[in-house]
Write a protein that holds these residues in place. Structure first.
Motif, PDB file in Angstrom:
ATOM      1  N   ALA A  15       0.839  -1.211   0.000  1.00 15.71           N
ATOM      2  CA  ALA A  15       0.000   0.000   0.000  1.00 15.71           C
ATOM      3  C   ALA A  15       0.871   1.257   0.000  1.00 15.71           C
ATOM      4  O   ALA A  15       0.555   2.230  -0.696  1.00 15.71           O
ATOM      5  CB  ALA A  15      -0.942  -0.005   1.201  1.00 15.71           C
ATOM      6  N   MET A  16       1.952   1.235   0.748  1.00 15.69           N
ATOM      7  CA  MET A  16       2.841   2.403   0.775  1.00 15.69           C
ATOM      8  C   MET A  16       3.485   2.623  -0.591  1.00 15.69           C
ATOM      9  O   MET A  16       3.617   3.759  -1.044  1.00 15.69           O
ATOM     10  CB  MET A  16       3.900   2.264   1.867  1.00 15.69           C
ATOM     11  N   SER A  19       0.926   4.143  -2.785  1.00 11.07           N
ATOM     12  CA  SER A  19       0.623   5.538  -2.425  1.00 11.07           C
ATOM     13  C   SER A  19       1.632   6.511  -3.018  1.00 11.07           C
ATOM     14  O   SER A  19       1.333   7.691  -3.179  1.00 11.07           O
ATOM     15  CB  SER A  19       0.547   5.697  -0.905  1.00 11.07           C
ATOM     16  N   ARG A  22       0.612   8.680  -6.074  1.00 12.29           N
ATOM     17  CA  ARG A  22      -0.335   9.788  -5.937  1.00 12.29           C
ATOM     18  C   ARG A  22       0.229  11.077  -6.532  1.00 12.29           C
ATOM     19  O   ARG A  22       1.389  11.385  -6.375  1.00 12.29           O
ATOM     20  CB  ARG A  22      -0.654  10.020  -4.465  1.00 12.29           C
ATOM     21  N   TRP A  30      -7.628  10.814  -4.719  1.00 12.37           N
ATOM     22  CA  TRP A  30      -6.786   9.675  -4.380  1.00 12.37           C
ATOM     23  C   TRP A  30      -7.341   8.923  -3.172  1.00 12.37           C
ATOM     24  O   TRP A  30      -7.763   9.522  -2.191  1.00 12.37           O
ATOM     25  CB  TRP A  30      -5.351  10.130  -4.127  1.00 12.37           C
ATOM     26  N   ASP A  32      -7.023   6.732   0.151  1.00  9.37           N
ATOM     27  CA  ASP A  32      -6.046   6.600   1.228  1.00  9.37           C
ATOM     28  C   ASP A  32      -5.491   5.173   1.247  1.00  9.37           C
ATOM     29  O   ASP A  32      -6.249   4.211   1.062  1.00  9.37           O
ATOM     30  CB  ASP A  32      -6.681   6.922   2.577  1.00  9.37           C
ATOM     31  N   PRO A  33      -4.183   5.025   1.482  1.00 12.92           N
ATOM     32  CA  PRO A  33      -3.563   3.690   1.432  1.00 12.92           C
ATOM     33  C   PRO A  33      -4.222   2.662   2.359  1.00 12.92           C
ATOM     34  O   PRO A  33      -4.287   1.481   2.012  1.00 12.92           O
ATOM     35  CB  PRO A  33      -2.112   3.951   1.855  1.00 12.92           C
ATOM     36  N   LEU A 123      -6.906   3.177  -7.165  1.00 11.11           N
ATOM     37  CA  LEU A 123      -5.955   4.161  -6.651  1.00 11.11           C
ATOM     38  C   LEU A 123      -6.586   5.546  -6.530  1.00 11.11           C
ATOM     39  O   LEU A 123      -6.279   6.298  -5.608  1.00 11.11           O
ATOM     40  CB  LEU A 123      -4.739   4.251  -7.578  1.00 11.11           C
TER      41      LEU A 123
END
Length: 178
Positions: A15-16, A19, A22, A30, A32-33, A123
């Motif tokens: 997820a990071m 992100s 973005r 966008w 959120d992760p 995303l």
């Protein structure tokens, strides 16, 4: 009346990485992760009794854990681009898990999912973004891939009934066999 769906969670490290994509796209809202996931079956707004039946039926799923991998970026478009996604490689294990959940929901009397299953992570939701802007954004990111990750459970999420969902709450978690 809960709004429910089943999904595979995206690990924090993946997820990071997602992100970091973005930005740089006009009209993108966008995600959120912590809300990244792969939807398996959208169930929708149902009464509490049916929600209990759904949770019980999902408890009977007996599948093995498997790995997934993000391979590529794309956009969903009908009359114009409306979502930016990371595509998930559609493995046999993932497709079988999703198909079993579809069968279970139909046995409970829920309507069949009208859309073909296309595994992905949303995303961003797009509004007023042109096809050429999306094409340029995608072209700058090339052949996007992330390392494979282990799927050891799926979850039953609830969401508030609003545009874009989230935040999502895990109502139940269903482990997959090792």
């Amino acid at each position: 009346m809960p709004r429910l769906f089943t999904a595979v969670e995206i690990p924090r490290d993946i997820a990071m990485q997602l992100s970091l994509l973005r930005g740089g796209l006009h009209g993108a809202r966008w995600i959120d992760p912590e809300n990244f996931h792969v939807t398996l079956r959208f169930i929708g707004d149902i009464d509490d009794r049916t929600a209990d039946e759904v949770a019980d039926a999902l408890d009977r799923v007996n599948r093995r854990s498997f790995t997934l991998q993000i391979r590529g970026l794309d956009a969903f478009s009908s009359r114009g681009p409306h979502a930016l996604i990371a595509s998930i490689e559609p493995t046999a294990s993932l497709l079988e898990l999703q198909a079993e959940q579809e069968r279970l929901m139909q046995r409970l009397g829920l309507k069949p999912e009208p859309r073909r299953f296309h595994p992905h992570v949303t995303l961003a939701r797009l509004r007023g973004t042109t096809s050429s802007e999306v094409a340029d954004w995608l072209a700058m990111r090339g052949d996007y891939r992330l390392p494979a990750f282990e799927v050891s459970r799926f979850v039953l999420y609830s969401s508030r009934s609003s545009v874009g969902g989230g935040p999502y709450l895990v109502e139940e978690a269903y482990p997959l066999a090792a």
